[in-house]
Design a protein around this motif. Structure first.
Motif, PDB file in Angstrom:
ATOM      1  N   ASN A  93     -10.257  11.199  -2.306  1.00 31.34           N
ATOM      2  CA  ASN A  93     -11.145  10.204  -2.649  1.00 31.34           C
ATOM      3  C   ASN A  93     -11.292   8.973  -1.815  1.00 31.34           C
ATOM      4  O   ASN A  93     -10.221   8.635  -1.085  1.00 31.34           O
ATOM      5  N   PRO A  94     -12.276   8.121  -1.836  1.00 32.71           N
ATOM      6  CA  PRO A  94     -12.510   7.138  -0.834  1.00 32.71           C
ATOM      7  C   PRO A  94     -11.478   5.986  -1.007  1.00 32.71           C
ATOM      8  O   PRO A  94     -10.870   5.656   0.040  1.00 32.71           O
ATOM      9  N   SER A  95     -10.769   5.677  -2.212  1.00 38.02           N
ATOM     10  CA  SER A  95      -9.809   4.663  -2.215  1.00 38.02           C
ATOM     11  C   SER A  95      -8.577   5.152  -1.727  1.00 38.02           C
ATOM     12  O   SER A  95      -7.815   4.365  -0.900  1.00 38.02           O
ATOM     13  N   TYR A  96      -8.098   6.444  -1.900  1.00 41.46           N
ATOM     14  CA  TYR A  96      -6.944   7.114  -1.076  1.00 41.46           C
ATOM     15  C   TYR A  96      -7.131   6.917   0.202  1.00 41.46           C
ATOM     16  O   TYR A  96      -6.010   6.761   1.030  1.00 41.46           O
ATOM     17  N   LYS A  97      -8.279   7.204   0.537  1.00 43.69           N
ATOM     18  CA  LYS A  97      -8.639   7.470   2.133  1.00 43.69           C
ATOM     19  C   LYS A  97      -8.317   5.978   2.942  1.00 43.69           C
ATOM     20  O   LYS A  97      -7.672   5.846   3.872  1.00 43.69           O
ATOM     21  N   GLY A  98      -8.910   4.928   2.006  1.00 49.14           N
ATOM     22  CA  GLY A  98      -8.522   3.695   2.635  1.00 49.14           C
ATOM     23  C   GLY A  98      -7.135   3.239   2.771  1.00 49.14           C
ATOM     24  O   GLY A  98      -6.665   2.460   3.670  1.00 49.14           O
ATOM     25  N   MET A  99      -6.472   3.754   1.698  1.00 48.47           N
ATOM     26  CA  MET A  99      -5.150   3.448   1.664  1.00 48.47           C
ATOM     27  C   MET A  99      -4.311   4.163   2.795  1.00 48.47           C
ATOM     28  O   MET A  99      -3.392   3.509   3.234  1.00 48.47           O
ATOM     29  N   THR A 116       0.612  -1.106  -0.098  1.00 47.36           N
ATOM     30  CA  THR A 116      -0.181   0.094  -0.119  1.00 47.36           C
ATOM     31  C   THR A 116       0.696   1.246   0.026  1.00 47.36           C
ATOM     32  O   THR A 116       0.610   2.271  -0.884  1.00 47.36           O
ATOM     33  N   LYS A 172      -5.098   2.309   5.990  1.00 51.16           N
ATOM     34  CA  LYS A 172      -4.377   1.049   6.161  1.00 51.16           C
ATOM     35  C   LYS A 172      -3.028   1.056   6.555  1.00 51.16           C
ATOM     36  O   LYS A 172      -2.307   0.609   7.404  1.00 51.16           O
TER      37      LYS A 172
END
Length: 152
Positions: free
Chosen positions: A38-44, A20, A47
């Motif tokens: 954006n949501p995908s970067y927030k999740g990264m 990641t 993590k």
């Protein structure tokens, strides 16, 4: 626009978290990148929260970051002349404002997306605790600006 800085090293990092951080281009300590919200970067970011810190960056800090630590793919420093010759913007300030508004990316001007920073003056607060607990890790809102200014 978010700025993320790697705080901790590579020893003992689980492979999925290491992957990641590699996708975020945070491969070494004291490297910084700009990330769209954006949501995908927030999740990264969530993590890898135990190894990085991030927050919202403003125009003044981004201008200082590009001016002092920004590098062209060949390794040269980014100057107003370079921005004027290779983009439709006349200065680093205008270019930084366009980057914040997501009109243009650093890669469009052939600028490296990773900023190699110095260790912060007076050091990190602590590399094993969250920012809210008095450490340096995780989300720090606008306080990322003061950290980046200490590292430029």
């Amino acid at each position: 626009m978010l700025a993320a800085v790697r705080v901790r090293g590579t020893v003992g990092v689980k492979s999925d978290i290491a992957d990641t951080m590699e996708m975020l281009r945070l491969t070494r300590i004291n490297h910084a990148v700009l990330i769209n919200e954006n949501p995908s970067y927030k999740g990264m970011l969530l993590k890898s929260k135990d190894y990085i810190t991030w927050g919202e960056i403003d125009h003044e800090t981004l201008t200082q970051l590009i001016t002092k630590r920004g590098r062209v793919v060949g390794g040269e420093k980014v100057t107003d002349d370079y921005i004027n010759d290779n983009t439709e913007y006349s200065s680093i300030e205008e270019f930084a404002k366009a980057v914040l508004e997501s009109e243009v990316k650093l890669e469009d001007a052939n600028i490296k997306p990773v900023f190699r920073l110095h260790p912060p003056r007076k050091g990190f607060e602590g590399v094993k605790n969250a920012f809210r607990e008095g450490g340096s890790l995780g989300y720090r809102e606008e306080e990322i600006r003061t950290l980046i200014k200490k590292m430029v």
